[in-house]
Design a protein around this motif. Structure first.
Motif, PDB file in Angstrom:
ATOM      1  N   GLU A 155       0.817  -1.213   0.000  1.00  0.00           N
ATOM      2  CA  GLU A 155       0.000   0.000   0.000  1.00  0.00           C
ATOM      3  C   GLU A 155       0.852   1.266   0.000  1.00  0.00           C
ATOM      4  O   GLU A 155       0.419   2.303  -0.483  1.00  0.00           O
ATOM      5  N   ARG A 204      -0.136  -6.153 -12.806  1.00  0.00           N
ATOM      6  CA  ARG A 204      -1.430  -6.797 -12.571  1.00  0.00           C
ATOM      7  C   ARG A 204      -1.236  -8.125 -11.835  1.00  0.00           C
ATOM      8  O   ARG A 204      -1.960  -8.431 -10.875  1.00  0.00           O
ATOM      9  N   GLY A 207      -4.481  -4.202  -8.306  1.00  0.00           N
ATOM     10  CA  GLY A 207      -5.858  -4.502  -7.942  1.00  0.00           C
ATOM     11  C   GLY A 207      -6.214  -3.974  -6.570  1.00  0.00           C
ATOM     12  O   GLY A 207      -7.321  -3.449  -6.361  1.00  0.00           O
ATOM     13  N   ARG A 208      -5.293  -4.096  -5.617  1.00  0.00           N
ATOM     14  CA  ARG A 208      -5.560  -3.582  -4.268  1.00  0.00           C
ATOM     15  C   ARG A 208      -5.640  -2.062  -4.266  1.00  0.00           C
ATOM     16  O   ARG A 208      -6.444  -1.467  -3.530  1.00  0.00           O
ATOM     17  N   ILE A 247      -6.677  -0.159  -6.782  1.00  0.00           N
ATOM     18  CA  ILE A 247      -7.979   0.199  -7.357  1.00  0.00           C
ATOM     19  C   ILE A 247      -9.088  -0.028  -6.334  1.00  0.00           C
ATOM     20  O   ILE A 247     -10.009   0.791  -6.196  1.00  0.00           O
ATOM     21  N   ALA A 248      -9.003  -1.123  -5.591  1.00  0.00           N
ATOM     22  CA  ALA A 248     -10.051  -1.467  -4.623  1.00  0.00           C
ATOM     23  C   ALA A 248     -10.180  -0.429  -3.524  1.00  0.00           C
ATOM     24  O   ALA A 248     -11.277  -0.218  -2.983  1.00  0.00           O
ATOM     25  N   ARG A 249      -9.093   0.246  -3.200  1.00  0.00           N
ATOM     26  CA  ARG A 249      -9.186   1.264  -2.145  1.00  0.00           C
ATOM     27  C   ARG A 249      -9.313   2.689  -2.711  1.00  0.00           C
ATOM     28  O   ARG A 249      -9.078   3.676  -2.014  1.00  0.00           O
ATOM     29  N   GLU A 291      -7.566   1.676 -13.772  1.00  0.00           N
ATOM     30  CA  GLU A 291      -8.513   0.669 -14.269  1.00  0.00           C
ATOM     31  C   GLU A 291      -8.184   0.268 -15.700  1.00  0.00           C
ATOM     32  O   GLU A 291      -8.238  -0.911 -16.058  1.00  0.00           O
TER      33      GLU A 291
END
Length: 378
Positions: A161, A203, A209-210, A212-214, A298
């Motif tokens: 992160e 990717r 992905g993490r 984008i998720a946050r 994305e």
């Protein structure tokens, strides 16, 4: 019956094959490459169809400081940074051969400060001034990952992160005849397959992905050695205002050789000189690709395209080897792109590449002046 190359690959030690496969190695793809060696290489590398100079409006200048548009871009960029929507992804891979065998990230640029130190200083400054971290990701390679991770130490966090590394892909060098190239010890010769690995490798790492998720929105991609390509709210705001998925920073040419903006079958792309049709004069294009990109997270995560791997001759010892690489700027073939002309001179310069020790010596004064002006040095 399998080919001699397939038999050579199948006979490799299982731990080596597992290591290679974990980093994108595909024996069938290597077999296709081997079958193409020396056959119409020039035709394979050059773009088919119509290639033209960029159209009016394809290359846009950054709004001038002091204008309402500049102020609007700055505020929009600052807002996105404060919302934690931006990550900086630095290209730190390769095979550690250009700087005397030392991993470039760990080369001292200024007294007591390496390339990596200055990127970390930028990251620290962004966190202090924005109030939220801008994640720093480094695309490494087999040759650079261990030393870089050791230097990062406690800064690395497991979810990626705040600070993370991920490895680019690898393959095996081939002989001009299409067999496995073996080094002086009789071992297969591993090589990194180019900065174009970034979309797939990022990717696959799970880091993207993490992000984008946050709520992550933008990935800012830059070369490790280009310390002028820092996160800038004005450029960020300009990119966001265009509404497209990809902005490429370009600069006026100064004797550079390499990729630049073109129109290919009517589409704006970045094309390396060796991809241009025979007889096309690259000098008709006055700007040059800096390999710095702002891209929708994305769109990067969803990118699916048929990459062109170009055949490259390398000298390994006193022998010729063949390897195949892909080029990051060809994401412009998969995503609609805009080209933003940025400064290459003075304290606002955004293109300070350092490819070897001699170039580092020449650029040190400019790097230090810019690092101080942007707050990375005390």
């Amino acid at each position: 019956m399998s080919s001699p190359l397939a038999q050579q690959i199948a006979a490799l030690p299982a731990p080596l094959l597992a290591r290679l496969r974990a980093r994108g190695f595909d024996p069938e793809r290597v077999a296709r490459w081997a079958a193409s060696i020396g056959k119409d290489r020039d035709a394979r590398n050059r773009l088919p169809g119509t290639v033209e100079p960029p159209a009016p409006g394809d290359v846009v200048d950054l709004p001038a400081e002091g204008t309402p548009e500049h102020a609007r871009c700055r505020e929009a960029g600052l807002a996105a940074l404060r919302r934690g929507e931006v990550a900086l992804c630095v290209l730190a891979g390769g095979m550690a051969t250009r700087m005397g065998g030392v991993v470039k990230a760990l080369v001292e640029v200024l007294p007591g400060r390496t390339f990596l130190d200055l990127r970390l200083a930028e990251s620290d400054l962004l966190r202090r001034t924005m109030g939220v971290p801008v994640p720093l990701w480094l695309m490494t390679s087999e040759a650079t990952n261990g030393p870089i991770r050791e230097a990062l130490g406690a800064r690395l966090d497991e979810p990626g992160e705040l600070c993370a590394t991920f490895e680019q892909h690898v393959s095996l060098r081939l002989t001009p005849e299409g067999g496995l190239f073996l080094d002086e010890d009789g071992e297969p010769s591993v090589h990194a397959t180019g900065h174009g690995d970034l979309p797939d490798a990022l990717r696959e790492s799970g880091v993207l992905g993490r992000f984008i998720a946050r709520g992550g929105k933008i990935v800012w991609i830059a070369n490790l050695d280009n310390l002028g390509a820092t996160v800038d709210p004005v450029l960020l705001g300009w990119h966001l205002g265009q509404g497209g998925p990809l902005t490429v920073e370009v600069v006026d040419k100064g004797g550079d050789k390499g990729g630049g903006p073109m129109r290919w079958n009517g589409r704006p792309v970045i094309a390396e000189d060796f991809r241009l049709p025979v007889g096309f004069d690259p000098n008709v294009v006055p700007v040059f690709n800096t390999n710095t990109f702002l891209v929708s997270a994305e769109a990067l995560g969803a990118l699916a395209m048929d990459w062109v791997y170009v055949e490259v001759e390398k000298k390994v010892g006193d022998r010729k080897a063949i390897q195949f690489e892909r080029i990051l700027n060809e994401i412009t073939f998969g995503l609609p792109a805009r080209f933003l002309r940025v400064p290459r001179e003075g304290l606002a310069a955004r293109f300070l590449p350092v490819k070897d020790i001699d170039e580092l010596e020449r650029r040190r004064p400019a790097i230090e002046a810019i690092a101080r002006a942007r707050g990375f040095l005390g």
